[in-house]
Enzyme design. Sequence first.
Site, PDB file in Angstrom:
ATOM      1  N   ASP A  28       0.819  -1.214   0.000  1.00 27.12           N
ATOM      2  CA  ASP A  28       0.000   0.000   0.000  1.00 27.12           C
ATOM      3  C   ASP A  28       0.854   1.267   0.000  1.00 27.12           C
ATOM      4  O   ASP A  28       2.073   1.212   0.179  1.00 27.12           O
ATOM      5  CB  ASP A  28      -0.974  -0.002   1.197  1.00 27.12           C
ATOM      6  N   ASN A  43      -7.398  -2.832  14.524  1.00 23.21           N
ATOM      7  CA  ASN A  43      -8.795  -3.077  14.140  1.00 23.21           C
ATOM      8  C   ASN A  43      -8.954  -4.264  13.198  1.00 23.21           C
ATOM      9  O   ASN A  43     -10.019  -4.486  12.642  1.00 23.21           O
ATOM     10  CB  ASN A  43      -9.402  -1.814  13.498  1.00 23.21           C
ATOM     11  N   HIS A  81      -7.298  -4.737  10.342  1.00 27.66           N
ATOM     12  CA  HIS A  81      -7.039  -4.510   8.911  1.00 27.66           C
ATOM     13  C   HIS A  81      -5.765  -5.217   8.465  1.00 27.66           C
ATOM     14  O   HIS A  81      -4.854  -5.455   9.258  1.00 27.66           O
ATOM     15  CB  HIS A  81      -7.039  -3.010   8.549  1.00 27.66           C
ATOM     16  N   GLU A  94      -9.621  -1.813   5.508  1.00 25.61           N
ATOM     17  CA  GLU A  94     -10.207  -1.526   6.817  1.00 25.61           C
ATOM     18  C   GLU A  94     -11.420  -2.423   7.067  1.00 25.61           C
ATOM     19  O   GLU A  94     -11.948  -3.032   6.120  1.00 25.61           O
ATOM     20  CB  GLU A  94     -10.640  -0.056   6.853  1.00 25.61           C
TER      21      GLU A  94
HETATM   22  P1  PGA Z   1       2.292  -1.359  12.591  1.00 27.27           P
HETATM   23  O1  PGA Z   1       1.064  -1.284  11.586  1.00 27.27           O
HETATM   24  O2  PGA Z   1       3.217  -2.396  12.029  1.00 27.27           O
HETATM   25  O3  PGA Z   1       2.896  -0.003  12.587  1.00 27.27           O
HETATM   26  O4  PGA Z   1       1.728  -1.765  13.914  1.00 27.27           O
HETATM   27  C1  PGA Z   1       0.504  -2.471  11.110  1.00 27.27           C
HETATM   28  C2  PGA Z   1      -0.746  -2.165  10.340  1.00 27.27           C
HETATM   29  O5  PGA Z   1      -1.438  -1.169  10.665  1.00 27.27           O
HETATM   30  O6  PGA Z   1      -1.075  -2.921   9.418  1.00 27.27           O
END
Ligand code: PGA
Length: 257
Positions: free
Chosen positions: A67, A136, A138, A143
Amino acid sequence: MLVILKDDYDAMSKEAALIVVDRLRKKPNMVLGLATGSTPIGLYKELIRMHVDEGLDFSKVTTFNLDEYVGLSPCHDQSYQYFMKQNLFNHINIQAQNIHLPDGMANDIDHFCDWYEEEIRKAGGIDLQILGIGPNGHIAFNEPGSSLGSRTRIKTLTENTRKANARFFKSINEVPKYAITMGVGTIMDAKELVLLANGAGKADAIKAAVEGPLTGQCPASIIQLHRKTFVIADHDASSKLSGSYPGTWRSSFMLER
Ligand code: PGA
């Protein structure tokens, strides 16, 4: 799915590196799906270490990132393009033309997303996709509520995700509202998935992804349908799991087979 429990972030990162390196040695021109965020940094450090110390060769590897924020130029220090250069690409012998990230500055985003899907197909599909997980549930920027069959497209970030990522920006107002992300269906097409999670903030998401119902409200729960997925979680991220899962011995055995 194989859930591998490790004591801490370092052990989680090294375990993931073992899998990546095993696949890379078997297929030097592998197609590797990459993730950003704080979670995979330890894995990337270990891959860099193995490149420097042991000559691990990335010259034939092709990469696709999950992404990118919409509206951030590749030079912006919070763009994922910048992140990948700083945390991996500048330190290994990957060829620039083999690196692919969504273009957050694309004029025609829909057209770009179709092109990105086509490039993945032309490369022969992703052999191994690294994933983090949001608090959450995702995966990439899919999302809660995302279609489980979705392909690469533009998504609106939830307020929770923008808050979680605000720590990297001067203020939440600077966190982009949109991102281009591989879809859940795109991710599921990868031949293998390695989902990493560390820290107590991920415990509910890992519980929902691994043991909860399959639902678009927790996009990561789709991994239950994937034929070859590794979930590598540290002590805190796995603290709410109720099943019994193997520790180090099992994963070592698995890698030797
Ligand atoms: P993080 O993010 O590795 O910074 O915890 C992971 C994500 O939001 O997919």
